[in-house]
Design a protein around this motif. Structure first.
Motif, PDB file in Angstrom:
ATOM      1  N   ALA A  34       0.836  -1.200   0.000  1.00 12.91           N
ATOM      2  CA  ALA A  34       0.000   0.000   0.000  1.00 12.91           C
ATOM      3  C   ALA A  34       0.873   1.254   0.000  1.00 12.91           C
ATOM      4  O   ALA A  34       2.086   1.211   0.281  1.00 12.91           O
ATOM      5  N   ASN A 306      -0.845  -3.445  -5.580  1.00 18.64           N
ATOM      6  CA  ASN A 306      -1.653  -4.631  -5.374  1.00 18.64           C
ATOM      7  C   ASN A 306      -1.168  -5.747  -6.301  1.00 18.64           C
ATOM      8  O   ASN A 306      -0.989  -5.516  -7.490  1.00 18.64           O
ATOM      9  N   ARG A 327      -3.725  -3.264   3.326  1.00 19.05           N
ATOM     10  CA  ARG A 327      -4.824  -3.010   4.250  1.00 19.05           C
ATOM     11  C   ARG A 327      -6.091  -3.657   3.700  1.00 19.05           C
ATOM     12  O   ARG A 327      -6.477  -3.404   2.559  1.00 19.05           O
ATOM     13  N   ALA A 328      -6.715  -4.493   4.480  1.00 23.27           N
ATOM     14  CA  ALA A 328      -7.892  -5.245   4.038  1.00 23.27           C
ATOM     15  C   ALA A 328      -9.168  -4.522   4.454  1.00 23.27           C
ATOM     16  O   ALA A 328      -9.934  -5.002   5.299  1.00 23.27           O
ATOM     17  N   TYR A 329      -9.425  -3.359   3.847  1.00 22.07           N
ATOM     18  CA  TYR A 329     -10.604  -2.572   4.189  1.00 22.07           C
ATOM     19  C   TYR A 329     -11.819  -2.949   3.349  1.00 22.07           C
ATOM     20  O   TYR A 329     -12.960  -2.763   3.772  1.00 22.07           O
ATOM     21  N   THR A 330     -11.614  -3.422   2.156  1.00 20.70           N
ATOM     22  CA  THR A 330     -12.706  -3.736   1.235  1.00 20.70           C
ATOM     23  C   THR A 330     -12.598  -5.190   0.797  1.00 20.70           C
ATOM     24  O   THR A 330     -11.552  -5.833   0.974  1.00 20.70           O
ATOM     25  N   ASP A 333      -9.638  -5.631  -1.328  1.00 18.02           N
ATOM     26  CA  ASP A 333      -8.404  -5.634  -0.537  1.00 18.02           C
ATOM     27  C   ASP A 333      -8.189  -6.997   0.115  1.00 18.02           C
ATOM     28  O   ASP A 333      -7.064  -7.515   0.161  1.00 18.02           O
ATOM     29  N   GLN A 334      -9.260  -7.576   0.638  1.00 15.76           N
ATOM     30  CA  GLN A 334      -9.151  -8.878   1.291  1.00 15.76           C
ATOM     31  C   GLN A 334      -8.733  -9.959   0.293  1.00 15.76           C
ATOM     32  O   GLN A 334      -7.935 -10.844   0.607  1.00 15.76           O
ATOM     33  N   THR A 357      -1.084  -7.893   6.809  1.00 13.77           N
ATOM     34  CA  THR A 357      -1.859  -6.753   7.325  1.00 13.77           C
ATOM     35  C   THR A 357      -1.230  -6.128   8.567  1.00 13.77           C
ATOM     36  O   THR A 357      -1.669  -5.061   8.998  1.00 13.77           O
TER      37      THR A 357
END
Length: 530
Positions: A34, A306, A327-330, A333-334, A357
């Protein structure tokens, strides 16, 4: 035990020192993470490591902060502490890399140019976003230029060639129909490309691949830094340029197998720009170049936020991996975290997916190829501090480096030699002159004879009549007739001149030469008037 070894690049430390092996560095690599997690520092560390090992580097500077590689760093508490924490304090030194700055627009570095011919119709179609029909017309234009020996060097050459193709579409009918609407659409796309600054990229002197593969007298590899901040406003130009450069290397360099160290290493920042919206044919070309260019001794390292930015067919070719924090915010992202974790060889000591993460700034998961080409077990690694300056240099420092570079002699001045634009323009001018000609002679009268050139008589009227080229003024001559007329004029003048010279020799002296010319004009002039 020293951390700096001749056949390795020291990247940082986990439970043990982490290295990138130079004999396997041409197996390509990937640096992801990121924004703000340390990708640029990792890129700088790797680039400086290659340079110190005598390997030239080419990298794109998207944000401008990679330019600091040209200047020695200064001691900062955070950097010194990092070096101490990984056991690198005693060997840590500050040094600059030998650097050459390039810029497609010629503003923040030496201009990089290529010719339209070298770019080719496939990449140009990609660059201009042409459809299949328009790409076919562009291929026809290139083919006709080759057949007629017309050089396509810059955009005005291509524009002139397209205009010629539109006016002479019948001549290209054996390749397919050429609609003026398709030619017009390509011309409009050329205008857009020109307005984006693409005209600065096409021309001469074209970049010689050898000039980005140079080393210094003491054996260090030159780091070529491409100023790419403005290219972000023209992502198609950026992506097409990078692909063209790789394709040129693939075509030019000989096969070397697996050398002791790469001959050249590329770092492509913002790699997603190379793949976004790329047609299937172009993706296939990228995959082919990445897969095969390894045997040329060239390593390619993609840098992106990414891992999903890189297609699976290309991702599978990247053996050396550095993964900074994600960062796994969405949901996307996950998914990216899962994909990144699954591409590493697992380490039973920790969960790769959780570690991605949790990484801090300057930390990364590292897996490189081991001596037998097998990926090493992933390790949570503290990346070493760079020896060159963190952040960008000043504009004045950049200007000084550019002014001192020997490359400027070869590239800073544009060359515009004769090519399709000049040749087609000259042919159009000759045709206009021939068609217009002198004022027509009133009907029923004979045209006045042309004056004879000095030293001989123009026999064009006599031989032209025999060859069918003695047309009345104002009549349009065919190409064959024009050639025949010029031939007859040349032959006539030479024959008349030789006759005059022979008579003059018989009489002798300058007076004999004058008498000879007078006799020839009188005799042949009488024939002409009959």
């Amino acid at each position: 035990m020293p951390l700096l070894e001749p056949d390795k690049i020291f990247m940082g430390a986990s439970e043990k020192p982490e290295y990138l092996l130079l004999p396997l560095a041409n197996r390509h690599g990937l640096v992801t993470g990121a924004t703000g997690t340390g990708k640029t520092v990792t890129l700088q560390v790797l680039a400086q490591g290659f340079s110190d090992a005598g390997v030239p580097v080419f990298c794109a500077d998207i944000k401008g902060d990679l330019s600091g590689i040209a200047k020695a760093g200064v001691a900062k508490d955070s950097m010194l502490k990092r070096a101490e924490d990984i056991g690198f304090k005693d060997e840590y030194r500050f040094a600059a890399c030998p650097t050459v700055f390039w810029d497609l627009f010629g503003q923040q570095g030496h201009p990089i140019r290529t010719t339209v011919s070298e770019m080719g119709p496939l990449l140009l179609s990609r660059l201009m976003g042409l459809n299949d029909t328009q790409e076919g017309v562009l291929n026809i234009a290139f083919r006709m230029a080759d057949e007629n020996g017309l050089l396509l060097l810059d955009l005005k050459d291509l524009r002139a060639m397209l205009g010629y193709l539109s006016d002479n579409s019948a001549a290209a009918s054996r390749y397919g129909n050429v609609a003026k609407t398709s030619v017009g659409a390509i011309q409009r796309q050329l205008l857009i490309l020109e307005n984006q600054g693409g005209d600065a990229f096409f021309g001469e002197p074209a970049l010689a691949i050898a000039d980005i593969m140079r080393t210094t007298i003491d054996g260090r590899g030159i780091v070529n830094v491409l100023a790419a901040d403005k290219l972000m406003a023209a992502p198609q130009l950026y992506a097409t340029f990078l692909l063209w450069l790789m394709s040129e290397l693939f075509e030019v360099l000989p096969e070397v197998g697996d050398p002791e160290k790469p001959r050249l290493v590329f770092f492509f920042d913002e790699a997603h720009l190379l793949f976004d919206d790329a047609p299937k044919a172009l993706l296939s070309r990228i995959e082919q170049v990445v897969r095969l260019i390894r045997s040329k001794g060239v390593g390619v390292y993609f840098v992106s936020q990414n891992p999903l930015d890189v297609p699976d067919t290309v991702l599978g070719q990247l053996g050396n991996r550095v993964q900074h924090a994600l960062r796994a915010y969405t949901p996307r992202d996950q998914k990216a975290v899962k994909v990144a974790a699954e591409t590493f060889r697992p380490n039973p000591a920790f969960s790769t997916m959780e570690a991605i993460t949790q990484l801090g700034v300057g930390e990364a998961l590292v897996s490189t190829l081991e001596p037998k080409g097998v990926p090493s077990m992933v390790e949570r690694t503290m990346i070493r501090p760079p020896s060159s300056q963190l952040g960008s240099i000043t504009d004045e420092e950049r200007r000084q480096i550019i002014a001192a570079s020997p490359i400027g002699i070869a590239y800073d001045k544009t060359i515009d030699r004769e090519s399709a634009y000049e040749v087609l323009g000259r042919q159009a001018g000759e045709l206009t002159t021939t068609t217009a000609g002198p004022a027509p002679v009133p009907s029923g009268t004979d045209p006045a004879p042309a004056p004879a050139p000095a030293g001989g008589v123009d026999l064009g009227g006599i031989l032209g009549s025999l060859l069918g080229t003695n047309t009345r003024r104002g009549e349009r001559l065919t190409a064959t007739q024009r050639v025949a007329r010029e031939v007859t004029r040349t032959v006539t003048n030479r024959v008349a001149g030789q006759v005059a010279a022979d008579i003059g020799k018989s009489i002798g002296g300058s007076m004999g030469s004058s008498v000879g010319r007078a006799i020839v004009r009188g005799v042949l002039g009488g024939i002409l008037r009959r």
